[in-house]
Motif scaffolding. Sequence first.
Motif, PDB file in Angstrom:
ATOM      1  N   GLY A  67       0.796  -1.225   0.000  1.00  0.00           N
ATOM      2  CA  GLY A  67       0.000   0.000   0.000  1.00  0.00           C
ATOM      3  C   GLY A  67       0.827   1.272   0.000  1.00  0.00           C
ATOM      4  O   GLY A  67       0.277   2.373  -0.034  1.00  0.00           O
ATOM      5  N   GLN A  68       2.155   1.139   0.033  1.00  0.00           N
ATOM      6  CA  GLN A  68       3.048   2.296   0.044  1.00  0.00           C
ATOM      7  C   GLN A  68       3.631   2.520  -1.352  1.00  0.00           C
ATOM      8  O   GLN A  68       3.685   1.609  -2.177  1.00  0.00           O
ATOM      9  N   ASP A  69       4.085   3.749  -1.593  1.00  0.00           N
ATOM     10  CA  ASP A  69       4.825   3.965  -2.838  1.00  0.00           C
ATOM     11  C   ASP A  69       6.195   3.308  -2.713  1.00  0.00           C
ATOM     12  O   ASP A  69       6.640   2.952  -1.614  1.00  0.00           O
ATOM     13  N   ALA A  70       6.869   3.163  -3.848  1.00  0.00           N
ATOM     14  CA  ALA A  70       8.118   2.395  -3.877  1.00  0.00           C
ATOM     15  C   ALA A  70       9.168   2.967  -2.933  1.00  0.00           C
ATOM     16  O   ALA A  70       9.860   2.219  -2.226  1.00  0.00           O
ATOM     17  N   GLY A  71       9.283   4.283  -2.879  1.00  0.00           N
ATOM     18  CA  GLY A  71      10.282   4.908  -2.021  1.00  0.00           C
ATOM     19  C   GLY A  71      10.000   4.688  -0.554  1.00  0.00           C
ATOM     20  O   GLY A  71      10.917   4.387   0.233  1.00  0.00           O
ATOM     21  N   THR A  72       8.740   4.818  -0.173  1.00  0.00           N
ATOM     22  CA  THR A  72       8.360   4.610   1.224  1.00  0.00           C
ATOM     23  C   THR A  72       8.549   3.157   1.633  1.00  0.00           C
ATOM     24  O   THR A  72       9.053   2.857   2.715  1.00  0.00           O
ATOM     25  N   ALA A  73       8.161   2.241   0.753  1.00  0.00           N
ATOM     26  CA  ALA A  73       8.325   0.820   1.051  1.00  0.00           C
ATOM     27  C   ALA A  73       9.799   0.476   1.244  1.00  0.00           C
ATOM     28  O   ALA A  73      10.161  -0.265   2.164  1.00  0.00           O
ATOM     29  N   ALA A  74      10.657   1.039   0.407  1.00  0.00           N
ATOM     30  CA  ALA A  74      12.094   0.772   0.533  1.00  0.00           C
ATOM     31  C   ALA A  74      12.640   1.330   1.842  1.00  0.00           C
ATOM     32  O   ALA A  74      13.477   0.707   2.496  1.00  0.00           O
ATOM     33  N   ARG A  75      12.149   2.509   2.241  1.00  0.00           N
ATOM     34  CA  ARG A  75      12.603   3.112   3.499  1.00  0.00           C
ATOM     35  C   ARG A  75      12.177   2.256   4.680  1.00  0.00           C
ATOM     36  O   ARG A  75      12.949   2.042   5.624  1.00  0.00           O
ATOM     37  N   ILE A  76      10.946   1.740   4.645  1.00  0.00           N
ATOM     38  CA  ILE A  76      10.453   0.891   5.728  1.00  0.00           C
ATOM     39  C   ILE A  76      11.274  -0.395   5.816  1.00  0.00           C
ATOM     40  O   ILE A  76      11.667  -0.823   6.906  1.00  0.00           O
ATOM     41  N   GLU A  77      11.545  -1.001   4.673  1.00  0.00           N
ATOM     42  CA  GLU A  77      12.343  -2.226   4.659  1.00  0.00           C
ATOM     43  C   GLU A  77      13.741  -1.965   5.220  1.00  0.00           C
ATOM     44  O   GLU A  77      14.283  -2.789   5.974  1.00  0.00           O
ATOM     45  N   ARG A  78      14.313  -0.814   4.874  1.00  0.00           N
ATOM     46  CA  ARG A  78      15.634  -0.465   5.389  1.00  0.00           C
ATOM     47  C   ARG A  78      15.583  -0.295   6.906  1.00  0.00           C
ATOM     48  O   ARG A  78      16.455  -0.782   7.632  1.00  0.00           O
ATOM     49  N   GLU A  79      14.566   0.380   7.404  1.00  0.00           N
ATOM     50  CA  GLU A  79      14.438   0.587   8.840  1.00  0.00           C
ATOM     51  C   GLU A  79      14.241  -0.739   9.565  1.00  0.00           C
ATOM     52  O   GLU A  79      14.812  -0.976  10.628  1.00  0.00           O
ATOM     53  N   MET A  80      13.459  -1.621   8.981  1.00  0.00           N
ATOM     54  CA  MET A  80      13.262  -2.938   9.589  1.00  0.00           C
ATOM     55  C   MET A  80      14.580  -3.709   9.664  1.00  0.00           C
ATOM     56  O   MET A  80      14.853  -4.396  10.648  1.00  0.00           O
ATOM     57  N   SER A  81      15.398  -3.580   8.635  1.00  0.00           N
ATOM     58  CA  SER A  81      16.679  -4.287   8.657  1.00  0.00           C
ATOM     59  C   SER A  81      17.588  -3.733   9.739  1.00  0.00           C
ATOM     60  O   SER A  81      18.373  -4.472  10.342  1.00  0.00           O
ATOM     61  N   LEU A  82      17.492  -2.433  10.013  1.00  0.00           N
ATOM     62  CA  LEU A  82      18.307  -1.830  11.063  1.00  0.00           C
ATOM     63  C   LEU A  82      17.811  -2.206  12.461  1.00  0.00           C
ATOM     64  O   LEU A  82      18.605  -2.287  13.401  1.00  0.00           O
ATOM     65  N   LEU A  83      16.508  -2.445  12.596  1.00  0.00           N
ATOM     66  CA  LEU A  83      15.944  -2.794  13.899  1.00  0.00           C
ATOM     67  C   LEU A  83      16.263  -4.225  14.311  1.00  0.00           C
ATOM     68  O   LEU A  83      16.240  -4.549  15.496  1.00  0.00           O
ATOM     69  N   HIS A  84      16.531  -5.072  13.343  1.00  0.00           N
ATOM     70  CA  HIS A  84      16.801  -6.481  13.614  1.00  0.00           C
ATOM     71  C   HIS A  84      18.262  -6.769  13.281  1.00  0.00           C
ATOM     72  O   HIS A  84      18.662  -6.679  12.115  1.00  0.00           O
ATOM     73  N   PRO A  85      19.084  -7.136  14.271  1.00  0.00           N
ATOM     74  CA  PRO A  85      20.498  -7.376  14.012  1.00  0.00           C
ATOM     75  C   PRO A  85      20.779  -8.404  12.922  1.00  0.00           C
ATOM     76  O   PRO A  85      21.852  -8.371  12.311  1.00  0.00           O
ATOM     77  N   LEU A  86      19.866  -9.302  12.656  1.00  0.00           N
ATOM     78  CA  LEU A  86      20.072 -10.247  11.564  1.00  0.00           C
ATOM     79  C   LEU A  86      19.812  -9.611  10.203  1.00  0.00           C
ATOM     80  O   LEU A  86      19.997 -10.257   9.171  1.00  0.00           O
TER      81      LEU A  86
END
Length: 265
Positions: free
Chosen positions: A199-218
């Motif tokens: 439901g997000q635009d491509a840029g927002t979705a990429a930012r969310i995925e990046r933030e999720m990767s930073l929140l999880h050490p794996l």
Amino acid sequence: MEVTVGRSYVVTGGGRGIGRAVAERLLGDAGTGGVVAIERDPDALAWVRDHPAGSRVRTVIGDASDEAVAERAADAAQEAGVLTGWVNNAAVFRDASVHSDSTRVLLDLVSANLAPALTGCATAVRRFLAAGTGGAIVNVSSHQARRAVPGCTPYVTAKAAIEGLTRALAVEYGPRGVRVNAVAPGSVRTERYDEFLAGQDAGTAARIEREMSLLHPLGRVARADEVAAAIVHLLSEDAGFINGATVPVDGGRSVLARDPEAHDS
């Protein structure tokens, strides 16, 4: 000729996400006589029809907090085998805050997440004790039970209560052969997660995925089957001396301290 009776399980919220992954993993065990999935949305159980082991799945449509629904599920499980495990996975996700919502709304949302677990635990304990077989319960908590996210007060409160319930039942019924544990996932790639990103635009979705990767050490969110693997282990005899524990299944999210002075290595 000796007849072998299989183990049976109840999984709430068994139509999607973690609940479905748990059901499918249990079905992969030849010793499983049956899995009963409680689900409010009949459409979410369409996967059962095409599953190779779908004949061993029984479905109960209804609210997991309703004692009558839980009793029907327990009956179905005991018809399929020896009721061995119960997974309280059903949850409701809705943001609310004390400054913008009434206490009635907040309490209703707390109950929407706590009541299914309490009802499931109560039903399972009573059936285990009546059968004299013992058994295992796994409650699905969240990393938010200990590390709150702003705007999620009812969810955080309910999940913290579920962890307290887990400990209380573990000490009360452990002596009678009933183990009660919890898992606390971080973010999990479920249908809900994917729908949110879609439901997000491509840029927002990429930012969310990046933030999720930073929140999880794996470096990523969990797959539903990874959380299911931990749950099924806690149900098993291999976890026979684990009781009253809340196991983080979050890729290290709950132990991460984000250092503002840190830099990428």
